[in-house]
Write a protein that holds these residues in place. Sequence first.
Motif, PDB file in Angstrom:
ATOM      1  N   TYR A 115       0.851  -1.189   0.000  1.00 15.45           N
ATOM      2  CA  TYR A 115       0.000   0.000   0.000  1.00 15.45           C
ATOM      3  C   TYR A 115       0.887   1.239   0.000  1.00 15.45           C
ATOM      4  N   ALA A 116       0.606   2.196  -0.898  1.00 11.80           N
ATOM      5  CA  ALA A 116       1.477   3.353  -1.051  1.00 11.80           C
ATOM      6  C   ALA A 116       0.757   4.688  -0.917  1.00 11.80           C
ATOM      7  N   GLY A 117      -0.564   4.693  -0.721  1.00 11.08           N
ATOM      8  CA  GLY A 117      -1.249   5.967  -0.558  1.00 11.08           C
ATOM      9  C   GLY A 117      -2.719   5.889  -0.913  1.00 11.08           C
ATOM     10  N   GLY A 118      -3.439   6.961  -0.570  1.00 14.87           N
ATOM     11  CA  GLY A 118      -4.871   6.995  -0.819  1.00 14.87           C
ATOM     12  C   GLY A 118      -5.640   6.287   0.281  1.00 14.87           C
ATOM     13  N   GLU A 119      -6.839   5.812  -0.068  1.00 17.12           N
ATOM     14  CA  GLU A 119      -7.690   5.115   0.890  1.00 17.12           C
ATOM     15  C   GLU A 119      -7.313   3.629   0.940  1.00 17.12           C
ATOM     16  N   LEU A 120      -7.065   3.130   2.138  1.00 13.94           N
ATOM     17  CA  LEU A 120      -6.705   1.717   2.282  1.00 13.94           C
ATOM     18  C   LEU A 120      -7.899   0.810   2.036  1.00 13.94           C
ATOM     19  N   LEU A 121      -9.112   1.288   2.342  1.00 16.53           N
ATOM     20  CA  LEU A 121     -10.343   0.530   2.105  1.00 16.53           C
ATOM     21  C   LEU A 121     -10.319  -0.839   2.790  1.00 16.53           C
ATOM     22  N   ASN A 122      -9.847  -0.841   4.020  1.00 21.80           N
ATOM     23  CA  ASN A 122      -9.867  -2.040   4.863  1.00 21.80           C
ATOM     24  C   ASN A 122      -9.101  -3.212   4.258  1.00 21.80           C
ATOM     25  N   ALA A 123      -8.142  -2.900   3.389  1.00 16.85           N
ATOM     26  CA  ALA A 123      -7.332  -3.948   2.759  1.00 16.85           C
ATOM     27  C   ALA A 123      -6.043  -4.150   3.557  1.00 16.85           C
ATOM     28  N   PRO A 124      -5.372  -5.270   3.403  1.00 16.53           N
ATOM     29  CA  PRO A 124      -4.057  -5.449   4.042  1.00 16.53           C
ATOM     30  C   PRO A 124      -3.040  -4.503   3.408  1.00 16.53           C
ATOM     31  N   THR A 125      -2.046  -4.093   4.159  1.00 16.17           N
ATOM     32  CA  THR A 125      -1.045  -3.158   3.642  1.00 16.17           C
ATOM     33  C   THR A 125       0.017  -3.855   2.799  1.00 16.17           C
ATOM     34  N   MET A 126       0.032  -5.189   2.814  1.00 12.74           N
ATOM     35  CA  MET A 126       1.025  -5.942   2.060  1.00 12.74           C
ATOM     36  C   MET A 126       0.428  -7.249   1.564  1.00 12.74           C
ATOM     37  N   VAL A 127       0.692  -7.563   0.297  1.00 10.94           N
ATOM     38  CA  VAL A 127       0.220  -8.822  -0.292  1.00 10.94           C
ATOM     39  C   VAL A 127       1.419  -9.508  -0.962  1.00 10.94           C
ATOM     40  N   SER A 128       1.677 -10.751  -0.612  1.00 12.30           N
ATOM     41  CA  SER A 128       2.772 -11.505  -1.231  1.00 12.30           C
ATOM     42  C   SER A 128       2.429 -11.818  -2.685  1.00 12.30           C
ATOM     43  N   PRO A 147     -16.330   2.116   1.162  1.00 13.99           N
ATOM     44  CA  PRO A 147     -16.678   2.991   2.288  1.00 13.99           C
ATOM     45  C   PRO A 147     -18.181   3.150   2.442  1.00 13.99           C
ATOM     46  N   THR A 148     -18.581   3.588   3.617  1.00 10.38           N
ATOM     47  CA  THR A 148     -20.010   3.786   3.873  1.00 10.38           C
ATOM     48  C   THR A 148     -20.496   5.112   3.316  1.00 10.38           C
ATOM     49  N   GLU A 149     -19.594   6.067   3.118  1.00  6.25           N
ATOM     50  CA  GLU A 149     -19.978   7.378   2.606  1.00  6.25           C
ATOM     51  C   GLU A 149     -19.829   7.414   1.089  1.00  6.25           C
ATOM     52  N   THR A 150     -20.688   8.197   0.450  1.00  4.82           N
ATOM     53  CA  THR A 150     -20.630   8.320  -0.998  1.00  4.82           C
ATOM     54  C   THR A 150     -19.420   9.143  -1.405  1.00  4.82           C
ATOM     55  N   GLY A 151     -19.004   8.994  -2.642  1.00  2.00           N
ATOM     56  CA  GLY A 151     -17.889   9.775  -3.155  1.00  2.00           C
ATOM     57  C   GLY A 151     -16.980   8.926  -4.021  1.00  2.00           C
ATOM     58  N   ILE A 152     -15.924   9.556  -4.524  1.00  4.27           N
ATOM     59  CA  ILE A 152     -14.939   8.887  -5.366  1.00  4.27           C
ATOM     60  C   ILE A 152     -13.685   8.663  -4.540  1.00  4.27           C
ATOM     61  N   TYR A 153     -13.222   7.436  -4.485  1.00  4.03           N
ATOM     62  CA  TYR A 153     -12.080   7.077  -3.653  1.00  4.03           C
ATOM     63  C   TYR A 153     -10.973   6.480  -4.515  1.00  4.03           C
ATOM     64  N   SER A 154      -9.720   6.744  -4.144  1.00  2.32           N
ATOM     65  CA  SER A 154      -8.586   6.207  -4.892  1.00  2.32           C
ATOM     66  C   SER A 154      -7.610   5.527  -3.950  1.00  2.32           C
ATOM     67  N   SER A 155      -6.843   4.616  -4.513  1.00  2.00           N
ATOM     68  CA  SER A 155      -5.859   3.873  -3.747  1.00  2.00           C
ATOM     69  C   SER A 155      -4.664   3.601  -4.647  1.00  2.00           C
ATOM     70  N   LYS A 156      -3.445   3.684  -4.067  1.00  2.00           N
ATOM     71  CA  LYS A 156      -2.224   3.491  -4.859  1.00  2.00           C
ATOM     72  C   LYS A 156      -1.374   2.393  -4.234  1.00  2.00           C
ATOM     73  N   TRP A 157      -0.796   1.538  -5.083  1.00  3.62           N
ATOM     74  CA  TRP A 157      -0.017   0.388  -4.638  1.00  3.62           C
ATOM     75  C   TRP A 157       1.267   0.280  -5.453  1.00  3.62           C
ATOM     76  N   ARG A 158       2.349  -0.233  -4.813  1.00  2.00           N
ATOM     77  CA  ARG A 158       3.643  -0.383  -5.476  1.00  2.00           C
ATOM     78  C   ARG A 158       4.214  -1.774  -5.251  1.00  2.00           C
ATOM     79  N   MET A 159       4.880  -2.299  -6.284  1.00  2.00           N
ATOM     80  CA  MET A 159       5.603  -3.548  -6.143  1.00  2.00           C
ATOM     81  C   MET A 159       6.930  -3.279  -5.442  1.00  2.00           C
ATOM     82  N   CYS A 160       7.369  -4.259  -4.644  1.00  2.00           N
ATOM     83  CA  CYS A 160       8.573  -4.089  -3.833  1.00  2.00           C
ATOM     84  C   CYS A 160       9.317  -5.421  -3.750  1.00  2.00           C
ATOM     85  N   THR A 161      10.650  -5.358  -3.756  1.00  2.00           N
ATOM     86  CA  THR A 161      11.451  -6.570  -3.600  1.00  2.00           C
ATOM     87  C   THR A 161      11.529  -6.958  -2.125  1.00  2.00           C
ATOM     88  N   ALA A 162      12.081  -8.131  -1.865  1.00  2.00           N
ATOM     89  CA  ALA A 162      12.233  -8.591  -0.484  1.00  2.00           C
ATOM     90  C   ALA A 162      13.172  -7.693   0.309  1.00  2.00           C
TER      91      ALA A 162
END
Length: 226
Positions: A115-128, A147-162
């Motif tokens: 996870y690198a920014g924006g709304e996490l949306l109850n997701a894990p911060t890291m996925v293998s 989310p429970t509230e209306t609107g436009i939401y964004s989320s940003k993710w990055r690939m990372c090495t070990a």
Amino acid sequence: MEVDEDLEAGLLRQFNCMGTTDKEVLIKELQGLVGSHLNEHSARFYLDMTDWNLQAAVCAYFDLQSANKLPQMTFVKDITIGEGESVPPNTRFVKTWRIQNPGSEGWPSGCRLLYAGGELLNAPTMVSVQPIPAGETSDISIEMLSPTETGIYSSKWRMCTATGNYFGECLHMTDISFEFGSLLTIIINLVVLGAVGALDTAMTAILNISPHLTLSPSKTRTSDRL
């Protein structure tokens, strides 16, 4: 056999530097051998690490650069929940991206999507993520909660090495979290049936759900027009 004078002078200078103790000279020679992109601080680091042995510093530089070569990744397309699509509020859904390894080498083990920014949306911060062979594509999925509230939401993710180095393009997710379509259908049916009181109740409910939605009196007072 004739030897280019500049080449001969350069080789002689580098040979002489093997035995010199002048650190400033060694730094400049190391920069000249591996490339001008190596700044003075980095050159000093490699030389100090090898006890100021120029030949050993050159080998250490290329060994480290080879070990730190990053994988490659490009975004191909959204498989689920593309940009502009909507999800009902407070609903679990799976966001899936298709990515590709365009490089000539397969990914190393231990790569992760962070996870690198924006709304996490109850997701894990890291996925293998499983290593992707050279030239192959793969799908990456994350379970999220709208989310429970209306609107436009964004989320940003990055690939990372070990080892913690980011690589490849950013992966984005943008969605409209609430869809008015079903409520509008109910309102139209109420108008057709002439249920004025029920229509006013429905309009009030919509305003309670979305306080930012404003309607003019001519639209909210349907009973005045029927």
